[in-house]
Write an enzyme that holds these catalytic residues in place. Sequence first.
Site, PDB file in Angstrom:
ATOM      1  N   ASP A 176       0.827  -1.145  -0.198  1.00  0.00           N
ATOM      2  CA  ASP A 176       0.098   0.095   0.021  1.00  0.00           C
ATOM      3  C   ASP A 176       0.988   1.297   0.009  1.00  0.00           C
ATOM      4  OD1 ASP A 176      -2.324  -1.558   0.428  1.00  0.00           O
ATOM      5  OD2 ASP A 176      -2.059  -1.699   2.447  1.00  0.00           O
ATOM      6  N   LYS A 202       2.547   2.574  -4.933  1.00  0.00           N
ATOM      7  CA  LYS A 202       3.449   2.126  -6.210  1.00  0.00           C
ATOM      8  C   LYS A 202       2.782   2.417  -7.498  1.00  0.00           C
ATOM      9  CE  LYS A 202       3.390  -2.019  -4.416  1.00  0.00           C
ATOM     10  NZ  LYS A 202       3.008  -1.716  -2.959  1.00  0.00           N
ATOM     11  N   GLY A 206      -4.243  -3.979  -4.589  1.00  0.00           N
ATOM     12  CA  GLY A 206      -5.281  -2.857  -5.122  1.00  0.00           C
ATOM     13  C   GLY A 206      -4.412  -1.513  -5.533  1.00  0.00           C
ATOM     14  N   HIS A 207      -4.171  -1.239  -6.714  1.00  0.00           N
ATOM     15  CA  HIS A 207      -3.194  -0.247  -6.973  1.00  0.00           C
ATOM     16  C   HIS A 207      -4.347   0.921  -7.732  1.00  0.00           C
ATOM     17  CE1 HIS A 207       0.423  -3.010  -7.807  1.00  0.00           C
ATOM     18  NE2 HIS A 207       0.051  -2.760  -6.592  1.00  0.00           N
ATOM     19  N   GLN A 265       2.320  -5.544  -3.269  1.00  0.00           N
ATOM     20  CA  GLN A 265       2.669  -5.913  -1.973  1.00  0.00           C
ATOM     21  C   GLN A 265       3.944  -4.908  -1.495  1.00  0.00           C
ATOM     22  OE1 GLN A 265       1.521  -9.100  -3.494  1.00  0.00           O
ATOM     23  NE2 GLN A 265      -0.205  -8.246  -3.358  1.00  0.00           N
TER      24      GLN A 265
HETATM   25  P1  IMP Z   1      -2.677 -12.424   1.218  1.00  0.00           P
HETATM   26  O1  IMP Z   1      -1.764 -11.952  -0.078  1.00  0.00           O
HETATM   27  O2  IMP Z   1      -4.357 -12.353   0.886  1.00  0.00           O
HETATM   28  O3  IMP Z   1      -2.411 -14.145   1.440  1.00  0.00           O
HETATM   29  O4  IMP Z   1      -2.425 -11.863   2.557  1.00  0.00           O
HETATM   30  C1  IMP Z   1      -1.081 -11.958   3.372  1.00  0.00           C
HETATM   31  C2  IMP Z   1      -0.988 -10.801   4.087  1.00  0.00           C
HETATM   32  O5  IMP Z   1      -0.344  -9.958   3.274  1.00  0.00           O
HETATM   33  C3  IMP Z   1      -2.029 -10.269   4.899  1.00  0.00           C
HETATM   34  O6  IMP Z   1      -1.548  -9.538   6.131  1.00  0.00           O
HETATM   35  C4  IMP Z   1      -2.403  -9.086   3.913  1.00  0.00           C
HETATM   36  O7  IMP Z   1      -3.094  -7.990   4.581  1.00  0.00           O
HETATM   37  C5  IMP Z   1      -1.218  -8.590   3.301  1.00  0.00           C
HETATM   38  N1  IMP Z   1      -1.530  -7.954   1.947  1.00  0.00           N
HETATM   39  C6  IMP Z   1      -1.455  -9.054   0.589  1.00  0.00           C
HETATM   40  N2  IMP Z   1      -1.727  -8.165  -0.192  1.00  0.00           N
HETATM   41  C7  IMP Z   1      -1.538  -6.896   0.290  1.00  0.00           C
HETATM   42  C8  IMP Z   1      -1.557  -5.394  -0.430  1.00  0.00           C
HETATM   43  O8  IMP Z   1      -1.605  -5.204  -1.719  1.00  0.00           O
HETATM   44  N3  IMP Z   1      -1.216  -4.612   0.456  1.00  0.00           N
HETATM   45  C9  IMP Z   1      -1.127  -4.631   1.586  1.00  0.00           C
HETATM   46  N4  IMP Z   1      -1.187  -5.650   2.516  1.00  0.00           N
HETATM   47  C10 IMP Z   1      -1.233  -6.983   1.675  1.00  0.00           C
END
Ligand code: IMP
Length: 430
Positions: free
Chosen positions: A13, A16, A40-41, A230
């Site tokens: 977040d 980017k 989510g970009h 991420q």
């Molecule tokens: P997952 O990728 O859905 O398996 O989530 C694993 C961890 O990564 C969790 O803490 C999510 O909140 C975090 N996470 C996954 N994608 C994002 C992102 O795009 N932004 C922020 N946190 C993320």
Amino acid sequence: MPSTCVIGLQWGDEAKGKVVDLLAPQFEIVVRFLGGANAGHTVVVGGDKFKLHHIPSGILTPSVMNLVTPGVVINPATILQEVETLTKRGVKVGSQNLMLSDRAHIVCPWHILEDQVLDGSPVAGENIGTTLRGIGPCYRDKVGRTFAFRLGDLYREDFRKRVFDTVAAKLRMLAGLSETPNASFPLDAEKIYEEYLDYANRMRPFVGDTTAYLLDAVDADKRILFEGAQGTMLDVDHGTYPFVTSSNASGAGVSAGSGVPFRKVEKCIGVSKAYTTRVGGGPFPTEQNNEIGQCIRDLGGEYGTTTGRPRRCGWFDVVAVRYGVRVSGVDSLAIMKLDVLSTLPEIQLGMSYELDGKKITHFPSHVDDLRRVVPVYETLPGWQSDISKVRQLKDLPMNARKYLDRISQVVDRPVGLVSVGADREATILD
Ligand code: IMP
């Protein structure tokens, strides 16, 4: 511009998408190489907000080819929805500017059910707090190979049989994993087959061999921009494991996820907010679970783009960002959302960690140690004035410049871009 990657340095977040959108006109190709609908970009153009989950942020630049490469896990319904929304809003999306790798893996309904069953399971301990988009289970099947579907598999003759066999096996596995006795799961093989066949037909114009395309592009010296998703702290190998996502979200993932040899990625821009946020579980040393954190959340609109969850907020963590910079091989920094701090009389920088009363210089490898560290702060004066209209570094209030200079000094990298608002225009380039 040489081929460049844009990598998050924190827990995702970091905005980017805005950096990629700004840089895209200087490149011929923009590549999304990891993650999936968990990302989510957000890109804001002239006040218009676009939310992208899989499709690279280069899609808003007409001259650019956008690739979704093998390291991504695609949710077909979501990506088709993105195409539809963009098209409705006047953005041209077609085979001329979007290609999806036939090697990319596909998120299936059982992955989402597995995510629901396992996240929060007492076996796993503290809840990871995933986005529940089936990301971890899909990557698990990718590595495990037995139950995996790649995009190209949807067009093969044995697709129907594989769906039926996989549903039968997954129903047995889900029943075994569930804490609820005799739980039933809504997996109907025929329905899933029909649904995914329809997705396959609608995605067909976009499906191709992105690896071959990129290797030709490398030979032709084309300029390629890699869009991270991420952030480094969520990297499965180098982040705050197990509170991470299931892929390499640091610079380490660029080559593996895209197929471009690592020596051909010439530059890395590390993106960080002027403070820190995290969504989901896991340690966060500089977290401010108080009115400062709430103030940052309110002013920064810190709610998840994908899940709407409130983000945990805190001070800039020098130890984490410096670690991220080194792991990802960052050349320069993009500091985002500096304007969010504009009302604060004082700002703290988490300069180092103490563990058991001793200063430590490395980033702890185990979350139990990270949970126990005590950040040592340096306090800087705030600037308490509106900076959202500033477009040159020299026009920033002195205390804002001092804050950026201090970050650059302690992180040991130059600041090349500063963002002071969501719109493309609200940017200071050095
Ligand atoms: P997952 O990728 O859905 O398996 O989530 C694993 C961890 O990564 C969790 O803490 C999510 O909140 C975090 N996470 C996954 N994608 C994002 C992102 O795009 N932004 C922020 N946190 C993320």
